[in-house]
Design an enzyme around this catalytic site. Structure first.
Site, PDB file in Angstrom:
ATOM      1  N   TRP A 127     -12.230  22.463  11.973  1.00  0.00           N
ATOM      2  CA  TRP A 127     -11.752  22.197  10.618  1.00  0.00           C
ATOM      3  C   TRP A 127     -12.257  23.322   9.721  1.00  0.00           C
ATOM      4  O   TRP A 127     -13.465  23.591   9.683  1.00  0.00           O
ATOM      5  CB  TRP A 127     -12.292  20.839  10.166  1.00  0.00           C
ATOM      6  CG  TRP A 127     -11.870  20.395   8.813  1.00  0.00           C
ATOM      7  CD1 TRP A 127     -10.608  20.393   8.314  1.00  0.00           C
ATOM      8  CD2 TRP A 127     -12.719  19.858   7.782  1.00  0.00           C
ATOM      9  NE1 TRP A 127     -10.607  19.893   7.026  1.00  0.00           N
ATOM     10  CE2 TRP A 127     -11.890  19.561   6.687  1.00  0.00           C
ATOM     11  CE3 TRP A 127     -14.093  19.603   7.699  1.00  0.00           C
ATOM     12  CZ2 TRP A 127     -12.383  19.011   5.498  1.00  0.00           C
ATOM     13  CZ3 TRP A 127     -14.584  19.054   6.532  1.00  0.00           C
ATOM     14  CH2 TRP A 127     -13.745  18.759   5.452  1.00  0.00           C
ATOM     15  N   ASP A 208     -19.493  15.382  13.800  1.00  0.00           N
ATOM     16  CA  ASP A 208     -18.565  15.009  12.733  1.00  0.00           C
ATOM     17  C   ASP A 208     -17.638  13.941  13.305  1.00  0.00           C
ATOM     18  O   ASP A 208     -16.769  14.222  14.129  1.00  0.00           O
ATOM     19  CB  ASP A 208     -17.773  16.241  12.283  1.00  0.00           C
ATOM     20  CG  ASP A 208     -16.826  15.931  11.125  1.00  0.00           C
ATOM     21  OD1 ASP A 208     -16.770  14.764  10.691  1.00  0.00           O
ATOM     22  OD2 ASP A 208     -16.133  16.864  10.663  1.00  0.00           O
ATOM     23  N   ALA A 210     -14.982  11.803  12.125  1.00  0.00           N
ATOM     24  CA  ALA A 210     -14.059  11.544  11.019  1.00  0.00           C
ATOM     25  C   ALA A 210     -12.957  10.563  11.375  1.00  0.00           C
ATOM     26  O   ALA A 210     -12.301  10.036  10.472  1.00  0.00           O
ATOM     27  CB  ALA A 210     -13.439  12.863  10.548  1.00  0.00           C
ATOM     28  N   LYS A 243     -10.205   7.526   6.948  1.00  0.00           N
ATOM     29  CA  LYS A 243      -9.087   7.321   7.870  1.00  0.00           C
ATOM     30  C   LYS A 243      -9.067   5.899   8.404  1.00  0.00           C
ATOM     31  O   LYS A 243      -8.055   5.189   8.298  1.00  0.00           O
ATOM     32  CB  LYS A 243      -9.162   8.319   9.028  1.00  0.00           C
ATOM     33  CG  LYS A 243      -8.861   9.762   8.628  1.00  0.00           C
ATOM     34  CD  LYS A 243     -10.072  10.445   8.047  1.00  0.00           C
ATOM     35  CE  LYS A 243      -9.824  11.898   7.722  1.00  0.00           C
ATOM     36  NZ  LYS A 243     -10.977  12.534   7.077  1.00  0.00           N
TER      37      LYS A 243
END
Length: 394
Positions: A127, A208, A210, A243
């Protein structure tokens, strides 16, 4: 003073969003922005979120500040969701943050305080904001091989060789699941090998997470993170609620830091709260309270899990459909990787020129590296995309 300001490079995805909005063609398709959409193109408010907000609205009597590090009940609920039975509360400090991005930023700040000479190791690709934030903070960045362009899977041998060069005290950033931007994930055996390499080098894992719940399931998506954290003397985890709870605009996240004992936990927690004070002071509470209300109520949690599973299975169905369309149109199985990837994203292997042609001729918007958001599709638009890919020579 302001005369010394320099223009900043625009975020490519945000710029793409602007181009999409300005396009007046009927039937245009947005596969660029990384936001979940249902088959009608809407990012819905989940049922459990609506009910939690109703309860909060009816019961809330004040808008006074909560704790500097975040509401303890929220931090406890998120720690359990992320780490499950591997959670060691005596060794885990937690911080409420402004989204997953805020968790990453605070993690980098914390790590820099602990080891000013560290290097951040990130996957190639990753990212873009991972690299942007680190460089803004003056933290050196090294890339490790991750994505194999030929197979569209993980270049695991390359990854192992590169992270094996990390020094003690360096951070190795790992995508917990649903790798962004490629969709290619590590297997359980590969997670175990990565854990062993980090133990040997003394590098600190920084996960991470996410997209927990968007890949293979809530617990399945956290399995790699839990293994890594359980086996490491020190570890960082940045998790997002944007999310899996669908509360993007509430900016709700958490940073977890596993350390070597209670005294170190308390020191880390104090330092993390200090970092909040220096950046945005008290963290936002509304999104955190929504999440805590859901996770601490059995009926709400069950409904949330059920709706999240509908979202996950819907994306898997779109993946199968697109892979099948490409098999039918090309007579080959070279796009089967789409079905094997997980989460919202896949990198298709189109050139920037092909991506531009697809945009110009078909009003289909993808990021220039051919990352597409599978959740931007529906059953009707999948064949449209497939034909556009073939016509562009992808």
């Amino acid at each position: 003073m302001f005369g010394n300001l320099q223009p900043q490079a625009p975020d490519k995805i945000l710029a793409l969003m602007g181009e999409f909005r300005a396009d007046t063609r009927q039937g245009k398709i947005d596969l660029g922005v990384g936001v979940y959409k249902d088959p009608t193109g809407v990012t819905p408010v989940m049922r459990a979120v609506k009910e939690a907000e109703r309860r909060i609205w009816e019961a809330e009597t004040t808008k006074a500040y909560t704790a500097l590090g975040g509401e303890p009940a929220y931090l406890s609920a998120m720690s359990r969701l992320v780490l499950g039975e591997t959670l060691d509360a005596d060794r885990t400090a937690a911080l409420s943050t402004v989204g997953g991005t805020g968790a990453i930023r605070q993690a980098l700040e914390l790590a820099r305080i602990g080891n000013p000479g560290l290097t951040l190791h990130v996957s190639d690709p990753t990212w873009p904001n991972h690299v942007s934030m680190a460089r803004f903070l003056g933290i050196p960045v090294a890339e490790y091989r991750y994505f194999d362009e030929a197979s569209r899977g993980v270049d695991f041998e390359g990854m192992k060789a590169d992270i094996g060069r990390a020094r003690a005290g360096d951070l190795v950033l790992l995508h917990g699941c649903c790798h962004n931007p490629t969709g290619a994930n590590l297997t359980a055996d590969q997670w175990a090998e990565v854990s062993a390499i980090l133990a040997r080098t003394g590098a600190v894992p920084f996960v991470d997470l996410a997209y927990q719940g968007f890949g293979d399931g809530l617990d399945e998506d956290a399995a790699g993170t839990r293994l890594i954290v359980a086996n490491a003397p020190e570890a960082l985890v940045a998790a997002s609620c944007s999310k899996n709870f669908g509360i993007y605009r509430e900016r709700t996240g958490v940073l977890l830091a596993k350390v070597e004992g209670r005294a170190a936990r308390d020191l880390a927690a104090g330092t993390m709260a200090f970092l909040n004070r220096q950046t945005y002071s008290f963290p936002p509470d509304h999104g955190a309270r929504i999440v805590q209300t859901i996770l601490d109520d059995a009926a709400l949690a069950a409904d949330w899990r059920a709706e999240l599973e509908e979202v996950r299975l819907g994306m898997l169905s779109l993946r199968r459909q697109l892979a099948g369309e490409m098999r039918s149109l090309t007579g080959t199985n070279r796009f089967d990787f789409i079905e094997h990837h997980r989460g919202m994203f896949s990198r298709l292997g189109a050139t920037p020129a092909q991506v531009q042609r697809i945009r110009d001729e078909h009003a289909i918007y993808m990021v220039g590296d051919s990352r597409l958001n599978i959740a931007g599709l529906n059953e009707g638009s999948v064949p449209v995309l497939a034909r556009a890919l073939v016509e562009a020579g992808v």
